[in-house]
Design a protein around this motif. Structure first.
Motif, PDB file in Angstrom:
ATOM      1  N   LEU A  76       0.826  -1.202   0.000  1.00  0.00           N
ATOM      2  CA  LEU A  76       0.000   0.000   0.000  1.00  0.00           C
ATOM      3  C   LEU A  76       0.863   1.256   0.000  1.00  0.00           C
ATOM      4  N   ILE A  77       2.124   1.086   0.398  1.00  0.00           N
ATOM      5  CA  ILE A  77       3.050   2.207   0.424  1.00  0.00           C
ATOM      6  C   ILE A  77       4.457   1.681   0.149  1.00  0.00           C
ATOM      7  N   GLY A  78       5.237   2.479  -0.546  1.00  0.00           N
ATOM      8  CA  GLY A  78       6.641   2.174  -0.781  1.00  0.00           C
ATOM      9  C   GLY A  78       7.471   3.281  -0.166  1.00  0.00           C
ATOM     10  N   LEU A  79       8.316   2.930   0.770  1.00  0.00           N
ATOM     11  CA  LEU A  79       9.114   3.922   1.485  1.00  0.00           C
ATOM     12  C   LEU A  79      10.577   3.828   1.065  1.00  0.00           C
ATOM     13  N   GLU A  80      11.162   4.969   0.784  1.00  0.00           N
ATOM     14  CA  GLU A  80      12.598   5.021   0.542  1.00  0.00           C
ATOM     15  C   GLU A  80      13.344   5.119   1.848  1.00  0.00           C
ATOM     16  N   ASP A  81      12.759   5.840   2.793  1.00  0.00           N
ATOM     17  CA  ASP A  81      13.394   6.004   4.094  1.00  0.00           C
ATOM     18  C   ASP A  81      12.305   6.291   5.124  1.00  0.00           C
ATOM     19  N   LEU A  82      12.561   5.891   6.352  1.00  0.00           N
ATOM     20  CA  LEU A  82      11.635   6.113   7.457  1.00  0.00           C
ATOM     21  C   LEU A  82      12.474   6.347   8.709  1.00  0.00           C
ATOM     22  N   VAL A  83      12.238   7.476   9.373  1.00  0.00           N
ATOM     23  CA  VAL A  83      13.000   7.838  10.566  1.00  0.00           C
ATOM     24  C   VAL A  83      12.020   8.230  11.666  1.00  0.00           C
ATOM     25  N   VAL A  84      12.280   7.744  12.873  1.00  0.00           N
ATOM     26  CA  VAL A  84      11.492   8.127  14.041  1.00  0.00           C
ATOM     27  C   VAL A  84      12.391   8.940  14.968  1.00  0.00           C
ATOM     28  N   VAL A  85      11.889  10.098  15.382  1.00  0.00           N
ATOM     29  CA  VAL A  85      12.613  10.969  16.304  1.00  0.00           C
ATOM     30  C   VAL A  85      11.797  11.079  17.580  1.00  0.00           C
ATOM     31  N   VAL A  86      12.465  10.897  18.714  1.00  0.00           N
ATOM     32  CA  VAL A  86      11.817  11.042  20.022  1.00  0.00           C
ATOM     33  C   VAL A  86      12.572  12.115  20.794  1.00  0.00           C
ATOM     34  N   ARG A  87      11.821  13.072  21.288  1.00  0.00           N
ATOM     35  CA  ARG A  87      12.431  14.123  22.121  1.00  0.00           C
ATOM     36  C   ARG A  87      11.935  13.909  23.540  1.00  0.00           C
ATOM     37  N   HIS A  88      12.849  13.497  24.388  1.00  0.00           N
ATOM     38  CA  HIS A  88      12.511  13.180  25.777  1.00  0.00           C
ATOM     39  C   HIS A  88      12.234  14.453  26.572  1.00  0.00           C
ATOM     40  N   GLN A  89      11.656  14.280  27.759  1.00  0.00           N
ATOM     41  CA  GLN A  89      11.321  15.416  28.621  1.00  0.00           C
ATOM     42  C   GLN A  89      12.552  16.250  28.981  1.00  0.00           C
ATOM     43  N   ASP A  90      13.705  15.593  29.068  1.00  0.00           N
ATOM     44  CA  ASP A  90      14.937  16.318  29.415  1.00  0.00           C
ATOM     45  C   ASP A  90      15.535  17.064  28.222  1.00  0.00           C
ATOM     46  N   GLY A  91      14.883  16.982  27.053  1.00  0.00           N
ATOM     47  CA  GLY A  91      15.353  17.703  25.867  1.00  0.00           C
ATOM     48  C   GLY A  91      16.259  16.896  24.963  1.00  0.00           C
ATOM     49  N   LYS A  92      16.724  15.722  25.417  1.00  0.00           N
ATOM     50  CA  LYS A  92      17.576  14.873  24.580  1.00  0.00           C
ATOM     51  C   LYS A  92      16.749  14.281  23.452  1.00  0.00           C
ATOM     52  N   THR A  93      17.382  14.143  22.293  1.00  0.00           N
ATOM     53  CA  THR A  93      16.696  13.634  21.111  1.00  0.00           C
ATOM     54  C   THR A  93      17.317  12.315  20.678  1.00  0.00           C
ATOM     55  N   ASP A  94      16.473  11.304  20.450  1.00  0.00           N
ATOM     56  CA  ASP A  94      16.903  10.018  19.888  1.00  0.00           C
ATOM     57  C   ASP A  94      16.394   9.921  18.463  1.00  0.00           C
ATOM     58  N   VAL A  95      17.280   9.536  17.554  1.00  0.00           N
ATOM     59  CA  VAL A  95      16.916   9.352  16.149  1.00  0.00           C
ATOM     60  C   VAL A  95      17.050   7.871  15.829  1.00  0.00           C
ATOM     61  N   LYS A  96      15.964   7.261  15.365  1.00  0.00           N
ATOM     62  CA  LYS A  96      15.949   5.837  15.028  1.00  0.00           C
ATOM     63  C   LYS A  96      15.771   5.696  13.519  1.00  0.00           C
ATOM     64  N   GLN A  97      16.848   5.334  12.831  1.00  0.00           N
ATOM     65  CA  GLN A  97      16.790   5.117  11.385  1.00  0.00           C
ATOM     66  C   GLN A  97      16.166   3.755  11.119  1.00  0.00           C
ATOM     67  N   SER A  98      15.443   3.642  10.024  1.00  0.00           N
ATOM     68  CA  SER A  98      14.822   2.358   9.702  1.00  0.00           C
ATOM     69  C   SER A  98      15.792   1.411   9.026  1.00  0.00           C
ATOM     70  N   MET A  99      16.838   1.956   8.392  1.00  0.00           N
ATOM     71  CA  MET A  99      17.794   1.115   7.691  1.00  0.00           C
ATOM     72  C   MET A  99      19.181   1.313   8.272  1.00  0.00           C
TER      73      MET A  99
END
Length: 173
Positions: A30-53
Motif C-alpha cells: 500500500l506504500i513504498g518507502l525510501e526512508d523512514l526515521v522516528v525521532v523522540v524528544r525526551h522530557q529532558d530535551g535529549k533527542t533520539d533518532v531511530k533510522q529504519s535502515m
C-alpha cells in the motif's frame, strides 16, 4: 520522485506505532518507502533518532562478500572477508541515504519535549488507503513536499482542523 512527509505527535510512543503501521502497509504494497526515521524528544530535551535502515550492516554484508571473493582469488579468503567487512561497514556508516541527516536534526529541534515525530520519504502510495490508515493517529504535519490539495487531505487524516482561508470579497460593480 519521492515525497517527504514529517508528522509530529504529542507523546513518545505514537511515532513508533505509526512506524509499525507503515511497515505492515509496506508488506501489503500500500506504500513504498525510501526512508523512514522516528525521532523522540525526551522530557529532558535529549533527542533520539531511530533510522529504519542500517547502512553499516548492509555495507558490512556487501563488503564481506566482495572481500571473500577477492581473498579467494589471492588465496587469503579469511583476511579478505575481514577486510571487506570492515571497509563495507565503514562505507555504509559514512553513506547518507534517504532523508538528509542535517534536515532531520534541524526539524527534530521543533518537536516539543515528551513528543515524537516520524519522517517518511514516500516513493509510491495508494492515497485513499494510506489516509484511512492514518486516521487513528492524531498528529501535526510539520513539513511536506506534497501539493496543497494532498497536504490538506493529509492534515485532515491526522485530525488537524482545516486552515481557514481568508475570504476576499469580490469588488462591487
Amino acid at each position: 520522485m519521492s515525497d517527504l512527509v514529517v508528522v509530529a505527535f504529542d507523546d513518545e510512543q505514537t511515532a513508533f506505532r505509526v512506524r509499525d503501521k507503515l511497515a505492515r502497509m509496506s508488506k501489503e504494497h500500500l506504500i513504498g518507502l525510501e526512508d523512514l526515521v522516528v525521532v523522540v524528544r525526551h522530557q529532558d530535551g535529549k533527542t533520539d533518532v531511530k533510522q529504519s535502515m542500517s547502512l553499516a550492516g548492509l555495507g558490512a554484508l556487501s563488503g564481506s562478500f566482495w572481500g571473500l571473493l577477492i581473498g579467494i582469488i589471492f588465496l587469503m579468503p579469511l583476511l579478505g572477508l575481514a577486510i571487506g567487512a570492515v571497509t563495507g561497514a565503514l562505507a555504509g556508516h559514512l553513506t547518507d541515504y534517504g532523508i538528509d541527516d542535517a534536515f532531520i536534526k534541524e526539524v527534530s529541534e521543533t518537536v516539543k519535549p515528551g513528543g515524537s515525530a516520524v519522517f517518511m520519504l514516500i516513493k509510491e502510495v495508494t492515497p485513499d488507503k494510506f489516509l484511512k490508515e492514518m486516521e487513528e493517529f492524531r498528529g501535526t504535519v510539520i513539513k511536506t513536499s506534497l501539493t496543497d490539495e494532498s497536504e490538506t487531505k493529509l492534515r485532515e487524516a491526522f485530525g488537524e482542523a482545516p486552515e481557514e482561508k481568508e475570504k476576499v470579497a469580490a469588488p462591487a460593480v
